[in-house]
Every structure is written in C-alpha cells, then in structure tokens.
Design an enzyme around this catalytic site. Structure first.
Site: not given
Ligand code: M6R
Length: 627
Positions: A2, A27, A76, A102-103, A493, A497, A500, A516, A622
């Site tokens: 948001c 964001r 969002w 926002n929240g 990482e 990347k 996403e 294993h 974000k």
C-alpha cells in the site's frame, strides 16, 4: 505494501498525488484511488480504479478533479478483492470524511457489528471502511454531548479503538485544507515545505517536492495544513520530532535510461558497496568504524553470541553473515526467519546481541523480532538501508547500507550492501575479540576495496552471456541452485531472485544435501546452477571446491544441465559442465558478493524473456508491513 500520498498547498493536487503514487508503485498494489477537497465544496470527491495507476488516470481524464487538498492510495489487497469499491479512499455515511489506510485492522468485524447496530451502512468488504464510520460516529457523539471534537480529536479516539497495524491519512470536508495522519506500525513520512505539507508511505513519493522530512514514530499523529505540521501522541499531547534532511538524489529513484529499476540497481552495486565501505575502514590503523552505535567496543566485545533475524533476501544475507562472523570473530551466530523468531519461544540471553537485517527497516516481522529480543534483555543492532526507519530508531546501533533507494521489488543492491556491512561487522568483532591482528585486518580490507571494480568487470563480461543463457533456459519449469558453506546462502538468493520475478519454480540447496533427496529431481530438463568458485590461498576453500566438483559430477551423471559460476583461471570446470560464467578471484568470504551478480542477471534476463513484470512481480510488495 500500500502506498499513501497526501498534499495540502497551492500546487495542483491531483498531479502531485498521482505522481507521488507512481513513485511508490514499487511497493506493490492492485488498485488505486484519490480523494480531493476544497474549502468551497461540502463534499470530498473520490475517484478509484482497479488495477494499475493508468486505469485511475483514465478515469480522472474523463472526470477531472480539482481542489486544494487531497489524499491518494495504492492498495495491496488484504480484506476483499482488488475491485473499484474496495479501493481506497473509503468514506463515512455522509461522504464528508475519507480515510486511506496501510495495514490491517484486526478487530474490524467487531467494530463493524457495533457501527452497523448504530445505523452505519457499509458498502465495501474492507477493514478500512470502518475507520471512516468510526470517526463519523465519534464526531456525532461528541456533538450530541455538546463538546464537538475536531478531526484530529476524533482520530485520536478512533485509533485507540483499533487493534492491528495502521498508517492512516484522514480528510474531512468540514475542515478543509487539513490532513490528519497517524501511525502504529506501517511507515508514514511527513514532508514539510514552504506553505505546503505532504505525507507519504515512503520518501520517494514526495522527494520531488521537499527534502525536509519527519518520520512518524509509532503512536504519533501529524496534523498537516498549509501553515505547517504539528505532531502529537494519540492523547493529543504535543511531541517534538526532528526534521531529517534527505540527501538522496530524486534521480536515483528513477530508471535513468535502464529498462527496469532492477537492472539499474544491479548496475549500481559497485557504487553501493563503495558507499557502504566509505569512511568505515582505515588502511593505516587497520581499524573499522561503525558510526551510529550506542554500544561501546567493550560491550560489543563482551557479546556471548549473536541472534540474527530477517526475512527473504535479508535472511540470506544473515546466513552469509553467520559464516563471516563465526569465521573471523569466532563468535556463535544463530539465524532466524523473523516471522518464526517470536513463535519458537527463544531462550532469553541478555548477553546475546540481537542483529536485525532489513532493507526497508519497516518489515513487520523483523520489527516484532527486534521487540522480542529487547524484551528478553538483548541489545540490538540493525543493518538497514532506509535512514530513520523504525528498526534503526529502535536499535542500540545501526549500520546503514548506503545503497540508495531500492525500487525494484527484487532486492539486489541492498543485498550486496548488506553482505558488505556484515563483512565490516565481522572484521570489527574479529579485532575486538582478538582474532584478527592489524596485518590480517588490512589484508582483508584491501580485498574488500577491490570488490566494486570486480563487480564492474562481471557486469561488463557476464551481462551478454546471461542474456544469451536466458534464451536457452527461459522455458525451464524448475531450477536448482547449489552451493556449499558461505556460498549456500547465495544459492538460496539466486533461487529466490528467479522465482520472484520469472515465476519459475526454483530451489537452493547445500550441494552436499543433493544425495539425501533432491537428486531424484535431476533429469535432462533440469538446469542446475552451481557456485563452484575457489580461493587458491585458502585450504578450506580448496576443499569445498573439490567437494562441489564431485557434486557437479553427480548431477551431470544424471543428465542435469549444469551452469557453473567459477573463478577465472579454472581450467577444470569447462569440461565438466554445459555453461560456465567466470568471475574474478576473491577471498572465500568476499566471493559471495561477486557470485550473486551473475545470478541476478540470469534471473533478470529470464524474467524479461518471459515477459514478466520485473519491477513489480505479481502478489509481492516491496515493504511487507503486516505480519
Ligand atoms: O525490507 P526487508 O529487507 O526487511 O525485506 C525483506 C523481504 O521482504 C525482501 O528481502 C524480499 O524477500 C525481497 N522481495 C527479495 O527480493
């Protein structure tokens, strides 16, 4: 997550807000809206649209709005689908009060029941709408009681009834040219201009108009007018908040000719690492200086262990940091996902130092872990990229990564800067604990200083190669990334990347774990990216290299397609694998900062080839400001 932008002042309100929202697009959001008012108007005009900002702009083109104050929001979705009705701003019954948020309001159903019983009509599925009605009801009750409350007074009462997390912006047509903002959790920054005031969720939203900003703390309210801004707590008591002068160049928050922010930020890494190192090491004395610390060297030296908590990419940096600190300072390090930390009932140890790693400094899980650490008696240090962010304000010490604004949702330059900051911290702790003498420290510092130029070399040599590899590998269904030791977090990482931004399933694994279980996945369709660099001068690195070569052979024996990240001058690797990306030699603990660069480029070019929205991947935000 948001974005909020609000403005009161002489400029044209709508362009200021829409442009601000555009700069906060990174964001993450799935609908957008704006409310505008003027002293002449009895109502606040609201315009909203599902989807991207351009949809809102199209509606605004057909129904232009104008006024002297306003507030905008990119949503969002959490409660309710991303529809026009659910987009913010939300109104009360009269249409004279609007709220952006926002929240998450955790007790919204209970409040909604109470307000419905009092006759309020709700038209959305959101938790936010109850806030507008709550303020309306509080003002009505106060009028009925003969002691009418101003907007800020009503907001003060309302926020005390909310549980959960919120950053709020509230307007009332009855009190034109005023915005009331409140914070409990998600960030709010206030911009203070000449004859104008701004609020935003993050600096880039208003940086084009003012560099003078105040970061609200939890429990703060701000009342913005053309004349200036006043700050209070939730009881209305005035609070003093310091003005921060933001030195970021607004241009840094623009694409600057690159196709995507992510690509720009990958290329900015040499500068980011230089800036993170700048002024923090002395080759003369061999000393490390970590600026903003309320913790003295003695206290740092006394730490019995370190607990690191972080999320996502920052968690990968934390894992690499464990190897650095344990190796250079011989200090035990535990690494937790911040979202798990509180819930695993950690054993209190006030002698343990807490370390929070976060680009934004606003990640709700990381902040919760920090509070838990402090409640258990630990001092905390933050590695953070955003100056003045919550995590930094709550920490006893902060090591800022001077990466500059990171806009792409996929973290790149923040990660390499975090690794740099962790290396500096490991050096410092190694010296304080007597495990590194001056000569060893200086030798490591000299290697650190060479890293930016080596990244420049990788960017020049590996970009085209990664773009070509993307042609061959962009249709893969799955990817595996393998590494051992400090290179394993880089494998994680690389996998993150790729998944996403390209939506290809990818996993990172410690190379030695393959037999294993994951070996069962290998066939001729599976690309396996292996980190197989080596530091000739380091026996542990040589051993790790040889073991990784064996793992590669296990993959190729099962027809897996190996892409190796190897050290220039390695004449063995080429005959064993399908593709090799060479990077310059570096000491074992610094090689990860180099290795991640081709992995970022590979993920980027694969995502571009697949036509994905690189900077704003689906379903992601974000800053994750809710738990
Ligand atoms: O701002 P933070 O570093 O606390 O954010 C943590 C994660 O949300 C973040 O690293 C996320 O995993 C990124 N999208 C990864 O690229």
């Amino acid at each position: 997550m948001c974005g909020i932008v609000g403005y009161v002042g002489p400029r044209k309100v709508v362009p200021v807000i829409v442009e601000g929202l555009r700069r906060l697009e990174y964001r993450g959001y799935d609908s957008a809206g704006i409310a505008v008012g003027s002293p002449e108007s009895a109502l606040l005009e609201v315009c909203r649209a599902p989807g991207k900002l351009q949809n809102l702009e199209a509606v605004l083109k057909d129904h232009p709005l104008d006024g002297t104050y306003g507030i905008g929001h990119t949503r969002w979705a959490t409660h309710g689908r991303p529809t026009e009705e659910n987009a913010h701003p939300h109104r009360d019954c009269t249409g004279r009060i609007v709220v952006v948020h926002n929240g998450i309001v955790e007790n919204y159903l209970e409040l909604k029941r109470e307000l419905t019983a009092l006759g309020h009509k709700f038209v959305t599925e959101t938790d936010t709408e109850i806030i507008a009605h709550l303020i309306e009801q509080i003002q009505k009750d106060s009028e009925d009681a003969g002691a009418p409350l101003k907007l800020e007074g009503a907001v003060q009462r309302a926020v005390k009834l909310l549980t959960g997390a919120f950053a709020l912006g509230v307007l009332s047509a009855a009190e034109p040219d005023k915005i009331v903002a409140a914070r409990s959790g998600p960030p709010v920054v206030v911009g203070v201009g000449e004859g104008e005031s701004f609020i935003a969720s993050d600096v880039p939203g208003i940086l084009h108009y003012t560099r003078n900003m105040v970061f609200l703390a939890d429990g703060d309210m701000a009342i913005l007018t053309r004349q200036g801004v006043t700050f209070t707590d939730f009881d209305g008591n005035p609070v003093k908040r310091e003005l921060t002068r933001i030195h970021w160049d607004p241009i840094q928050a623009e694409k600057g000719g690159y196709k995507h922010f992510m690509l720009k930020e990958i290329w900015e890494q040499p500068r980011a690492i230089r800036d993170t190192t700048l002024g923090r090491i002395s080759l003369d004395s061999g000393k490390v200086f970590l600026g903003e610390m309320d913790l003295g060297d003695e206290e740092l030296a006394r730490a019995a262990s370190i607990n690191i908590a972080a999320c996502g990419t920052s968690w990968h940096a934390a894992l690499a940091g464990k190897y650095m600190i344990e190796r250079l300072a011989r200090l035990p390090v535990d690494v937790d996902y911040a979202s798990e930390y509180r819930y695993r009932n950690p054993i209190p140890d006030p002698a343990a130092l807490g370390l929070l790693i976060t680009q934004s400094g606003e990640t709700a899980d990381t902040l919760a872990a920090q509070r838990e650490m402090k409640a258990m008696g630990s001092k905390t240090i933050a590695i953070c990229n955003v100056v003045g962010a919550m995590v930094a304000r709550e920490a006893h010490g902060v090591i800022y990564t001077h990466a500059g604004p990171e806009i792409g949702v996929a973290s790149t330059k923040a990660f390499s800067s975090q690794l740099t900051a962790l290396f500096l911290l490991a050096l410092k702790l190694g010296q304080l604990r007597g495990h590194l003498d001056k000569a060893q420290s200086v030798a490591l510092m000299e290697e650190l200083i060479k890293v930016p130029a080596k990244i420049e070399e990788i960017l020049r040599s590996a970009s085209d190669q990664c773009e070509k590899l993307a042609v061959n590998f962009s249709n893969a269904r799955d990817f595996l990334y393998l590494g051992r030791g400090v290179h394993f977090p880089i494998a994680l990482e690389g996998a993150l990347k790729l998944k996403e931004i390209s939506y290809i399933h990818a996993e990172g694994y410690p190379a030695g774990e393959m037999k294993h279980g994951p070996n069962a996945l290998i066939d001729e369709t599976l690309p396996v990216v292996v980190l197989v660099t080596r530091d000739e001068t380091d026996p542990a690195s040589k051993l790790r290299y040889e073991k990784t070569l064996s793992n590669i052979q296990e993959v190729t024996a099962r027809s897996g397609r190996v892409i190796a990240i190897a050290t220039e001058g390695d004449s063995t690797i080429g005959s064993l694998v399908e593709q090799t990306i060479f990077i310059p030699p570096a000491p074992e603990l610094l090689a990860p900062i180099l290795e991640v660069v081709p992995l970022q480029l590979l993920a980027y070019y694969i995502a571009v080839r697949r036509g994905a929205d690189v900077d704003q991947p689906r379903n992601l935000a974000k800053s994750v400001t809710v738990e």
